[in-house]
Design a protein around this motif. Sequence first.
Motif, PDB file in Angstrom:
ATOM      1  N   LEU A 101       0.828  -1.208   0.000  1.00 33.26           N
ATOM      2  CA  LEU A 101       0.000   0.000   0.000  1.00 33.26           C
ATOM      3  C   LEU A 101       0.863   1.259   0.000  1.00 33.26           C
ATOM      4  O   LEU A 101       0.474   2.281  -0.584  1.00 33.26           O
ATOM      5  CB  LEU A 101      -0.944  -0.016   1.205  1.00 33.26           C
ATOM      6  N   HIS A 102       2.025   1.202   0.609  1.00 28.39           N
ATOM      7  CA  HIS A 102       2.953   2.336   0.520  1.00 28.39           C
ATOM      8  C   HIS A 102       3.514   2.486  -0.895  1.00 28.39           C
ATOM      9  O   HIS A 102       3.910   3.591  -1.291  1.00 28.39           O
ATOM     10  CB  HIS A 102       4.080   2.175   1.536  1.00 28.39           C
ATOM     11  N   ALA A 103       3.536   1.390  -1.641  1.00 34.58           N
ATOM     12  CA  ALA A 103       4.001   1.461  -3.026  1.00 34.58           C
ATOM     13  C   ALA A 103       2.999   2.146  -3.940  1.00 34.58           C
ATOM     14  O   ALA A 103       3.278   2.361  -5.122  1.00 34.58           O
ATOM     15  CB  ALA A 103       4.301   0.053  -3.548  1.00 34.58           C
ATOM     16  N   LEU A 104       1.838   2.507  -3.413  1.00 37.88           N
ATOM     17  CA  LEU A 104       0.839   3.250  -4.182  1.00 37.88           C
ATOM     18  C   LEU A 104       1.000   4.761  -4.031  1.00 37.88           C
ATOM     19  O   LEU A 104       0.212   5.536  -4.571  1.00 37.88           O
ATOM     20  CB  LEU A 104      -0.566   2.842  -3.727  1.00 37.88           C
ATOM     21  N   THR A 105       2.010   5.191  -3.266  1.00 32.90           N
ATOM     22  CA  THR A 105       2.267   6.619  -3.072  1.00 32.90           C
ATOM     23  C   THR A 105       3.102   7.163  -4.220  1.00 32.90           C
ATOM     24  O   THR A 105       4.199   6.673  -4.499  1.00 32.90           O
ATOM     25  CB  THR A 105       2.995   6.867  -1.738  1.00 32.90           C
ATOM     26  N   ASP A 106       2.586   8.171  -4.879  1.00 32.77           N
ATOM     27  CA  ASP A 106       3.241   8.782  -6.035  1.00 32.77           C
ATOM     28  C   ASP A 106       4.328   9.743  -5.554  1.00 32.77           C
ATOM     29  O   ASP A 106       4.049  10.635  -4.740  1.00 32.77           O
ATOM     30  CB  ASP A 106       2.191   9.538  -6.858  1.00 32.77           C
ATOM     31  N   PRO A 107       5.562   9.620  -6.011  1.00 30.66           N
ATOM     32  CA  PRO A 107       6.621  10.539  -5.566  1.00 30.66           C
ATOM     33  C   PRO A 107       6.382  11.994  -5.967  1.00 30.66           C
ATOM     34  O   PRO A 107       7.004  12.901  -5.418  1.00 30.66           O
ATOM     35  CB  PRO A 107       7.884   9.978  -6.232  1.00 30.66           C
ATOM     36  N   SER A 108       5.457  12.222  -6.902  1.00 31.80           N
ATOM     37  CA  SER A 108       5.213  13.602  -7.354  1.00 31.80           C
ATOM     38  C   SER A 108       4.234  14.356  -6.453  1.00 31.80           C
ATOM     39  O   SER A 108       3.928  15.527  -6.731  1.00 31.80           O
ATOM     40  CB  SER A 108       4.676  13.593  -8.786  1.00 31.80           C
ATOM     41  N   VAL A 109       3.745  13.711  -5.367  1.00 28.03           N
ATOM     42  CA  VAL A 109       2.749  14.393  -4.533  1.00 28.03           C
ATOM     43  C   VAL A 109       3.297  15.683  -3.923  1.00 28.03           C
ATOM     44  O   VAL A 109       2.529  16.607  -3.617  1.00 28.03           O
ATOM     45  CB  VAL A 109       2.216  13.471  -3.412  1.00 28.03           C
ATOM     46  N   ASP A 110       4.605  15.758  -3.755  1.00 26.02           N
ATOM     47  CA  ASP A 110       5.197  16.951  -3.140  1.00 26.02           C
ATOM     48  C   ASP A 110       5.493  18.050  -4.155  1.00 26.02           C
ATOM     49  O   ASP A 110       5.913  19.149  -3.777  1.00 26.02           O
ATOM     50  CB  ASP A 110       6.493  16.580  -2.409  1.00 26.02           C
TER      51      ASP A 110
END
Length: 428
Positions: free
Chosen positions: A407-416
């Motif tokens: 589920l952490h692998a669903l975090t997009d690095p571009s969110v910031d």
Amino acid sequence: MAVALLWAGAAAAQDLPRPLNDDDFLPFDMEQAAIGHQLFYDPILSGNRNITCAHCHHPNFGTSDGLSLGIGEGGVGLGPDRTPGAGADRIRKRIPRNAPGLWNLGAKDIHTLFHDGRLSKSDIYGNGFNSPAQEWLPEGLNSLLAAQALFPLTAQFEMAGNVAENQVTGAVHDRIDKGWPILAKRVRTDPRYRSAMVDAFDDVETPKDITITQIANALAAFMAIEWRSTDSPFDQYLAGDAAALSEAQKNGMTLFYGKARCASCHSGPLLSDQKFHALGLPPFGPGRTRQWDPYARDVGRLGESNRLEDAYRFRTPMLRNVALTAPYGHNGAFPDLESMIRHHLDPESSLAKWAREMSALPQVPWLQKADFLVWDDRFEMARQRRKIDIAPVDLSDREIDALIAFLHALTDPSVDTPPFGMPDGFIP
């Protein structure tokens, strides 16, 4: 190594979704989105000019608010630090449901929104939508997301304010669509918006042409562009980068699409079947009921469909960036991914063990007697315990850890680094 290869081979055998691409999303105009960006963070759209869309959907909290049940109109501050106000301006009710994240709401395939699905694509009223506004929904909306943007503006405890406090809420009390022209007049007479909207919208020749339709369309354009998420490690893996996921995340993916049965509901490219399921979540708060229902409870989809079989069922959420949007569930009953996963694995046991301290509810002394009132009704609690649509699954602690990793692998690095970001001068 042999174990890792076994996991990878199992994952390859699963029915993984295809990766999301540009064709999965509706096109929106950047110039209109820039206006929506300003409106999203502007209290001009609230009845008392004291709350914005961003107060309940803030990027610092994964486009949610970090609370189980939000503190809406009348509150002060942001996120978990938000307080319920004081004196005549204090809140009169908690927001009945958890503020959902806003990721990928511009996707073409989305046909239903809100936890109970009270907004959907439909021709039942001749305007393309089945919504709380029925035939009074304005024409010209560019998407389901634009229609959704209209309803917090008319909700008493979210943005409109209490009856007799301002023109907007007074008009909405007469009929749901009567408040929108008042808000539109505010915007078209504001020098920050009127000329910009004339330039951005082909159907607006002068500021007099600005209606709530252009406001909703601008908000939709902003949300769809700002919070589009298609580049998480999982998305990269689906696109062919086998190294995008760690071994633990691949193990969790195998469980997600296999033994744990998560994908039976969190299916397809958007990771949601857009259907409704009863999970037996611990109830609390004011809830949402059918009209004239006197109970402090939440009947879920039943409140919209009026079909008894839909009682206590809620829409399957999409999961991009889910690790950022705690707490979890339609009422934010669980504070972290582990507790939410464990509830899915054994709802009855989880409900029996749940403690009120697990909820993120800021202290509101004048409401607290009602917060957990439903637990005193043994008949209602029995009804909710009987209505659970998912069967128990036995997983080890190690397997649960693997699911969390996935589920952490669903975090997009571009969110910031979103296209717009927070505007200068935003004060919660």
